[in-house]
Design a protein around this motif. Structure first.
Motif, PDB file in Angstrom:
ATOM      1  N   ILE A   1     -15.163  24.720  21.619  1.00 24.89           N
ATOM      2  CA  ILE A   1     -14.699  23.657  21.785  1.00 24.89           C
ATOM      3  C   ILE A   1     -14.966  22.856  23.380  1.00 24.89           C
ATOM      4  N   HIS A   2     -15.221  23.564  24.082  1.00 26.96           N
ATOM      5  CA  HIS A   2     -15.443  23.374  25.429  1.00 26.96           C
ATOM      6  C   HIS A   2     -16.804  23.125  25.689  1.00 26.96           C
ATOM      7  N   LYS A   3     -17.684  23.235  24.729  1.00 28.97           N
ATOM      8  CA  LYS A   3     -19.083  23.105  24.946  1.00 28.97           C
ATOM      9  C   LYS A   3     -19.424  21.617  24.867  1.00 28.97           C
ATOM     10  N   LYS A   4     -20.318  21.064  25.795  1.00 27.55           N
ATOM     11  CA  LYS A   4     -20.516  19.590  25.856  1.00 27.55           C
ATOM     12  C   LYS A   4     -21.240  19.247  24.681  1.00 27.55           C
ATOM     13  N   ASP A   5     -22.350  20.204  24.209  1.00 27.58           N
ATOM     14  CA  ASP A   5     -23.256  19.757  23.186  1.00 27.58           C
ATOM     15  C   ASP A   5     -22.662  20.055  21.818  1.00 27.58           C
ATOM     16  N   ALA A   6     -21.510  20.451  21.652  1.00 27.00           N
ATOM     17  CA  ALA A   6     -20.943  20.706  20.000  1.00 27.00           C
ATOM     18  C   ALA A   6     -20.569  19.285  19.490  1.00 27.00           C
ATOM     19  N   SER A   7     -20.947  19.210  18.147  1.00 30.90           N
ATOM     20  CA  SER A   7     -20.641  18.149  17.595  1.00 30.90           C
ATOM     21  C   SER A   7     -18.947  17.909  17.244  1.00 30.90           C
ATOM     22  N   LYS A   8     -18.849  16.686  16.934  1.00 32.81           N
ATOM     23  CA  LYS A   8     -17.326  16.398  16.728  1.00 32.81           C
ATOM     24  C   LYS A   8     -16.681  17.283  15.704  1.00 32.81           C
ATOM     25  N   SER A   9     -17.452  17.124  14.658  1.00 29.30           N
ATOM     26  CA  SER A   9     -16.990  17.755  13.223  1.00 29.30           C
ATOM     27  C   SER A   9     -16.719  19.313  13.634  1.00 29.30           C
ATOM     28  N   ILE A  10     -17.629  20.056  14.310  1.00 27.58           N
ATOM     29  CA  ILE A  10     -17.545  21.460  14.494  1.00 27.58           C
ATOM     30  C   ILE A  10     -16.309  21.549  15.486  1.00 27.58           C
ATOM     31  N   ILE A  11     -16.119  20.887  16.423  1.00 27.14           N
ATOM     32  CA  ILE A  11     -14.824  20.990  17.196  1.00 27.14           C
ATOM     33  C   ILE A  11     -13.707  20.768  16.549  1.00 27.14           C
ATOM     34  N   ARG A  12     -13.629  19.852  15.660  1.00 30.20           N
ATOM     35  CA  ARG A  12     -12.503  19.636  14.901  1.00 30.20           C
ATOM     36  C   ARG A  12     -12.144  20.845  13.920  1.00 30.20           C
ATOM     37  N   ARG A  13     -13.304  21.356  13.213  1.00 32.19           N
ATOM     38  CA  ARG A  13     -12.965  22.674  12.382  1.00 32.19           C
ATOM     39  C   ARG A  13     -12.487  23.621  13.282  1.00 32.19           C
ATOM     40  N   CYS A  14     -13.151  23.961  14.700  1.00 38.25           N
ATOM     41  CA  CYS A  14     -12.467  24.906  15.710  1.00 38.25           C
ATOM     42  C   CYS A  14     -11.169  24.847  16.018  1.00 38.25           C
ATOM     43  N   GLN A  15     -10.621  23.608  16.107  1.00 40.88           N
ATOM     44  CA  GLN A  15      -9.058  23.259  16.409  1.00 40.88           C
ATOM     45  C   GLN A  15      -8.244  23.419  15.434  1.00 40.88           C
ATOM     46  N   ILE A  16      -8.783  23.035  14.098  1.00 42.46           N
ATOM     47  CA  ILE A  16      -7.913  23.487  12.957  1.00 42.46           C
ATOM     48  C   ILE A  16      -7.840  24.773  12.465  1.00 42.46           C
TER      49      ILE A  16
ATOM     50  N   THR B   1     -10.775  37.971  20.015  1.00 44.39           N
ATOM     51  CA  THR B   1     -12.427  37.582  20.263  1.00 44.39           C
ATOM     52  C   THR B   1     -12.861  36.247  19.633  1.00 44.39           C
ATOM     53  N   ASP B   2     -12.272  36.235  18.366  1.00 46.31           N
ATOM     54  CA  ASP B   2     -12.191  35.111  17.624  1.00 46.31           C
ATOM     55  C   ASP B   2     -11.614  33.798  18.190  1.00 46.31           C
ATOM     56  N   VAL B   3     -10.507  33.889  18.735  1.00 49.43           N
ATOM     57  CA  VAL B   3      -9.965  32.832  19.579  1.00 49.43           C
ATOM     58  C   VAL B   3     -10.737  32.476  20.684  1.00 49.43           C
ATOM     59  N   HIS B   4     -11.184  33.368  21.398  1.00 49.92           N
ATOM     60  CA  HIS B   4     -12.122  32.973  22.529  1.00 49.92           C
ATOM     61  C   HIS B   4     -13.271  32.437  22.217  1.00 49.92           C
ATOM     62  N   LYS B   5     -13.897  32.638  21.173  1.00 47.84           N
ATOM     63  CA  LYS B   5     -15.144  32.286  20.604  1.00 47.84           C
ATOM     64  C   LYS B   5     -14.823  30.824  20.126  1.00 47.84           C
ATOM     65  N   LEU B   6     -13.992  30.523  19.502  1.00 50.58           N
ATOM     66  CA  LEU B   6     -13.551  29.191  19.145  1.00 50.58           C
ATOM     67  C   LEU B   6     -13.276  28.244  20.257  1.00 50.58           C
TER      68      LEU B   6
END
Length: 153
Positions: free
Chosen positions: A23-38, A14-19
């Motif tokens: 990541i695939h949201k269009k309105d997510a900021s770059k830093s939040i996406i990077r945190r999820c990818q890390i 569920t955590d992996v799915h949430k992350l």
């Protein structure tokens, strides 16, 4: 001999799915996406598990950033590690809200005072000190007018 890991991250499905949805949201900021990818790369269940230094090099961040993300995840959970925490005392907060910006624009577009041909930033600052409850500096006024493509000429 390598030092043993202090924090081990193993994400549930569920955590992996949430992350991945963040990541695939269009309105997510770059830093939040990077945190999820890390966090996804740090997952122990990931077959291509990398070290913190390798992850820092591949994402273009310093190792302290990766360590802070891991520490936030372990101590406060997933939601705290993927949110961007801004200090309320930082200078990044806005100087004027929408209503004050509208008043500034309205005043800048109005007729200049008697004996003047146009508004200057200092004149606007003095007039707004009387009109608004909170004082706003001339640099903030300039930024507001520049953002709206308004010129004082």
């Amino acid at each position: 001999m390598a030092r043993p890991k202090k924090y081990i991250i193993s994400l549930s499905e569920t955590d992996v799915h949430k992350l991945q949805t963040i990541i695939h949201k269009k309105d997510a900021s770059k830093s939040i996406i990077r945190r999820c990818q890390i966090l996804l790369e740090l997952n122990e269940n990931n077959p291509r598990h990398l070290t913190q230094m390798q992850i820092a090099n591949s994402f273009g961040v310093c190792k302290a950033t990766v360590s802070n993300i891991v520490k936030d995840y372990i101590e406060q959970g997933l939601d705290a590690s993927i949110t961007y925490k801004r200090n309320p005392n930082s200078n990044a907060k806005r100087k004027a809200d929408g209503r004050n910006e509208a008043r500034i624009i309205e005043l800048a577009c109005s007729q200049p005072p008697e004996g003047r041909t146009r508004w200057t930033l200092r004149l606007l600052e003095e007039k707004l000190r009387v009109v608004l409850d909170t004082p706003i500096g001339k640099d903030a006024i300039r930024d507001i007018l520049k953002k709206r493509n308004l010129d004082l000429t």
